[in-house]
Design an enzyme around this catalytic site. Structure first.
Site, PDB file in Angstrom:
ATOM      1  N   LEU A 137      11.618 -20.529  -3.687  1.00  0.00           N
ATOM      2  CA  LEU A 137      10.825 -19.521  -3.411  1.00  0.00           C
ATOM      3  C   LEU A 137       9.563 -19.706  -4.185  1.00  0.00           C
ATOM      4  O   LEU A 137       9.595 -19.778  -5.707  1.00  0.00           O
ATOM      5  CB  LEU A 137      11.238 -18.008  -3.580  1.00  0.00           C
ATOM      6  CG  LEU A 137      10.152 -17.050  -3.150  1.00  0.00           C
ATOM      7  CD1 LEU A 137       9.751 -17.044  -1.848  1.00  0.00           C
ATOM      8  CD2 LEU A 137      10.595 -15.535  -3.375  1.00  0.00           C
ATOM      9  N   ASP A 166       0.874  -1.277   0.061  1.00  0.00           N
ATOM     10  CA  ASP A 166      -0.176  -0.094   0.046  1.00  0.00           C
ATOM     11  C   ASP A 166       0.834   1.283  -0.003  1.00  0.00           C
ATOM     12  O   ASP A 166       1.793   1.402   0.517  1.00  0.00           O
ATOM     13  CB  ASP A 166      -0.852  -0.011   1.460  1.00  0.00           C
ATOM     14  CG  ASP A 166      -2.139   0.818   1.113  1.00  0.00           C
ATOM     15  OD1 ASP A 166      -2.214   1.294  -0.074  1.00  0.00           O
ATOM     16  OD2 ASP A 166      -2.752   1.059   1.964  1.00  0.00           O
ATOM     17  N   HIS A 170       3.636   3.704  -8.918  1.00  0.00           N
ATOM     18  CA  HIS A 170       3.451   2.107  -8.914  1.00  0.00           C
ATOM     19  C   HIS A 170       4.808   1.879  -9.604  1.00  0.00           C
ATOM     20  O   HIS A 170       5.192   0.664  -9.300  1.00  0.00           O
ATOM     21  CB  HIS A 170       2.470   1.952  -9.910  1.00  0.00           C
ATOM     22  CG  HIS A 170       0.860   2.458  -9.285  1.00  0.00           C
ATOM     23  ND1 HIS A 170       0.639   1.825  -8.207  1.00  0.00           N
ATOM     24  CD2 HIS A 170      -0.002   3.357  -9.783  1.00  0.00           C
ATOM     25  CE1 HIS A 170      -0.525   2.549  -7.861  1.00  0.00           C
ATOM     26  NE2 HIS A 170      -0.909   3.100  -8.757  1.00  0.00           N
TER      27      HIS A 170
END
Length: 253
Positions: free
Chosen positions: A139, A28, A45
């Site tokens: 991962l 956020d 962004h």
């Protein structure tokens, strides 16, 4: 990314067994980060992608098994079309540019959420990266795209109800394991640690079933400024907590 696949960073003071197996993050504050600097929201962004890259790299170094990132929520469609188009272009660019890095570092990519509304050319690139990394064993990078926790739960209920209607499943046999197996995250462990940036104290329809017992860690730092040091601090704090899962803590002898 220069880490050795599958090897944990021995310089980190938190031993591997005390680190979270699965980290989830609500990324956020991109827009606020940009606005505070007098920049367009899209610049937030753009810088947020760099934070994603840093976080993935550090999770590989630390031997984290699963990382789930909230990339685009089902509610984000309410935003201006220009911003949404830019977000989708960024997603496509990231998923293409990072392919070789994923392969070199043994990262497996999976994507959860609805495909409706995602442009076909973006879907193709996502599918290609998912397919290319499917056999990786390091991962697991789970990208939540056009994702909503309530929609996920409703889809699971519908799938289970259909099996009951068809006689494949008895209502008496439905338990938590059955329900989890019908979620988008089937086969993945629930998050141990949920990180949220930009100081917001809510879960925003993210992994509602899965985070029932996750440890929450919130920072006022906006996502574009999230870095390796903050990730390590979150893991340190996680390692100091006592996870009771509704029971009582065991007193040390």
């Amino acid at each position: 990314m220069k880490s050795s696949p599958g090897k944990s960073d021995s310089n980190f003071e938190v031993p591997p067994e005390k680190r979270p197996r699965h980290i989830a993050a609500i990324m956020d504050g991109n827009g606020r980060w940009a606005q505070r600097r007098g920049l367009p929201r899209i610049e937030g962004h753009r810088h947020g992608v760099a934070a994603v890259r840093r976080t993935v790299e550090e999770c590989v170094r630390l031997g984290i098994e699963y990382l789930t990132l909230y990339c685009l929520s089902s509610e984000n469609w309410k935003r201006p079309k220009s911003e949404l188009d830019f977000l989708l272009r960024l997603l496509e660019q990231y998923i293409v540019e990072e392919r070789q890095t994923f392969l070199e570092n043994n990262v497996r990519v999976v994507v959860i959420g609805k495909r409706e509304g995602i442009p076909s050319h973006v879907q193709r690139e996502i599918d290609k990266t998912v397919e290319m990394t499917a056999d990786q064993t390091g991962l697991c990078l789970c990208l939540a795209v056009n994702y909503g926790g309530r929609a996920e739960i409703l889809d699971a209920v519908r799938a289970i109800a259909a099996k009951v209607a068809e006689g494949q499943l008895s209502p008496n046999d439905i338990d938590e394991a059955t329900f989890s197996a019908h979620l988008y995250t089937a086969g993945m462990p629930d998050p141990d640690l949920l990180i949220r940036t930009a100081g917001e104290l809510r879960v925003s329809n993210f992994l509602l079933w899965q985070i029932s017992y996750a440890e929450l860690w919130v920072t006022d730092v906006c996502w574009p400024d999230f870095d390796e040091n903050l990730l390590r601090q979150a893991i340190r704090d996680y390692a100091r907590r006592v996870r009771r899962f509704g029971g009582l803590a065991v007193s040390p002898s």
